[in-house]
Enzyme design. Sequence first.
Site, PDB file in Angstrom:
ATOM      1  N   SER A   1      -9.747  -0.398   7.216  1.00 56.72           N
ATOM      2  CA  SER A   1      -9.301  -0.233   6.054  1.00 56.72           C
ATOM      3  C   SER A   1      -8.501  -1.549   5.365  1.00 56.72           C
ATOM      4  O   SER A   1      -8.101  -1.766   4.145  1.00 56.72           O
ATOM      5  CB  SER A   1      -8.188   0.918   5.817  1.00 56.72           C
ATOM      6  OG  SER A   1      -8.965   1.920   5.608  1.00 56.72           O
TER       7      SER A   1
ATOM      8  N   SER B   1      -9.427   1.958   2.691  1.00 55.26           N
ATOM      9  CA  SER B   1      -8.705   2.805   1.855  1.00 55.26           C
ATOM     10  C   SER B   1      -7.790   1.907   1.445  1.00 55.26           C
ATOM     11  O   SER B   1      -7.154   2.028   0.290  1.00 55.26           O
ATOM     12  CB  SER B   1      -7.946   3.624   2.760  1.00 55.26           C
ATOM     13  OG  SER B   1      -7.074   3.056   4.089  1.00 55.26           O
TER      14      SER B   1
ATOM     15  N   LYS C   1       0.776  -1.230   0.060  1.00 53.13           N
ATOM     16  CA  LYS C   1      -0.009  -0.122  -0.019  1.00 53.13           C
ATOM     17  C   LYS C   1       0.789   1.248  -0.082  1.00 53.13           C
ATOM     18  O   LYS C   1       1.784   1.358   0.811  1.00 53.13           O
ATOM     19  CB  LYS C   1      -0.918  -0.002   1.213  1.00 53.13           C
ATOM     20  CG  LYS C   1      -1.836   1.204   1.361  1.00 53.13           C
ATOM     21  CD  LYS C   1      -2.657   1.100   2.429  1.00 53.13           C
ATOM     22  CE  LYS C   1      -3.688   1.980   2.695  1.00 53.13           C
ATOM     23  NZ  LYS C   1      -4.679   1.919   3.923  1.00 53.13           N
TER      24      LYS C   1
END
Length: 486
Positions: free
Chosen positions: A178, A154, A79
């Site tokens: 997330s 996210s 990420k």
Amino acid sequence: MNELCQLTLHEAKALLERGECSAVELTEACLARIEEVEETVRAYITVTPDLALEQARAADEARVRGESAPLLGLPLAIKDVLSTRGVRTTCGSRILENYVPPYDATVVARLRAAGAVMLGKTNTDEFAMGSSTENSAFFTTRNPWDLERVPGGSSGGSAAAVAADECLAALGTDTGGSVRQPAALCGIVGLKPTYGRMSRYGLIAYASSLDQVGTLTKDVRDAALLLEVLAGHDPCDSTAADVPVPAYTAALTGDVRGLRLGVIREWLENPGLDSGVAAAVQQALETLTTLGMEVREVTLPHSDYALPVYYLIAPAEASSNLARYDGVAYGFRAPGADDIWDLFARTRGAGFGAEVKRRIMLGTYALSAGYYDQYYKKAQKVRTLIKQDFDRAFEEVDVVVGPTSPVPAFKIGERVDDPLQMYLADIFTISVNLAGLPGISVPCGFASGLPVGLQFIGKPWDEATLLRVAYAYEQATDWHTRKPAL
Ligand code: GLN
């Protein structure tokens, strides 16, 4: 499609160890898959093919020399809020669009030390604020099960990359859900460990009392494998606790007889719970009973306060953490400023998106003199009550269970103009962060043709029991083997 990219980490590891494929072949298979589907899925902000192939060649050479390492030659995605030395790290924000960190996050360094190959950096809501990737400054990632829908967020880029076989597994971060929520929406496994289990050194901070690194994988065994590599004390992060790290893969016995499972009453009674999700969760509870678990009801009386408490504490901490982006030391700097105050205002005005600004304003307000006691301190007190609800539940049961997300993947654009609707996507995940507990989402069926996630929550530091239960459930079902028709 080259089937190598469909493998789990542990399957690929076994092939590598038997000499039946090479790290270069695995990496090339993932890169080819990225080439094939990325135009539609858009999971990656940055792909690093040259670096990946270089690392894969080095892994193959190390193996020839007789060296071994737990993830030697296995390609993963990361990420884009985790610092990677020499590789752009944007946080999905204009303000860090060209930022190249001079150091690796500890979890990234541990992946490298374990021999892993990095394929690239995945899309995220700006500074991890969101539930759909629609708050990314660059583009929205699409759900591989339905390209009109969000992948969750996210860590939606990481989840979509795993679900679409654009990597074998990925790292994400989970401040309020997330990792678990996008895992649920993309039909994969998402693990958020206990607060303090993994180092956050080099994780670009959102809300420091909640942030935790997590993993997105194709099955539970891979989650255990990664946790073994990533967990543990780090002198660079004072919250990374010095607690022994057990051999998690050894906990996957498949036997859960006699373990006590608590079903959270308030969550199943939530009016926002989709009927298809509720049905899938009910069916999962029956499966868990047949495995010999003692299933009973538990209650979390302060559940209703989790969302408001989170949306005071997280923005408050974010407003402080994001004060560092001022155009002076690093990141974007707006041109044409008259003086230093004008520089700050122009840089932050142009560099941050609407949701980040909304949270900075909310958080600054909640922390301001006169309101601190009324909002921030009050929220911290209620947070303690939420934690005590879980403490009481864990006096009676070993693991609690509920849905991960109240709804399956929603349409792109459907919630983006209504922040409250977007915040509700995390109604079942945020209390777990507020209490600092470990949680995992595993696939448990489909609703309207879209994947549904089942969430297990464990006692602090007891990821072993959590993984054991999740694994036993997974072994009794075949939901985790389903793939989107992409
Ligand atoms: N959706 C939640 C938020 O917007 C959680 C995000 C996260 O876990 N990073 O804050």
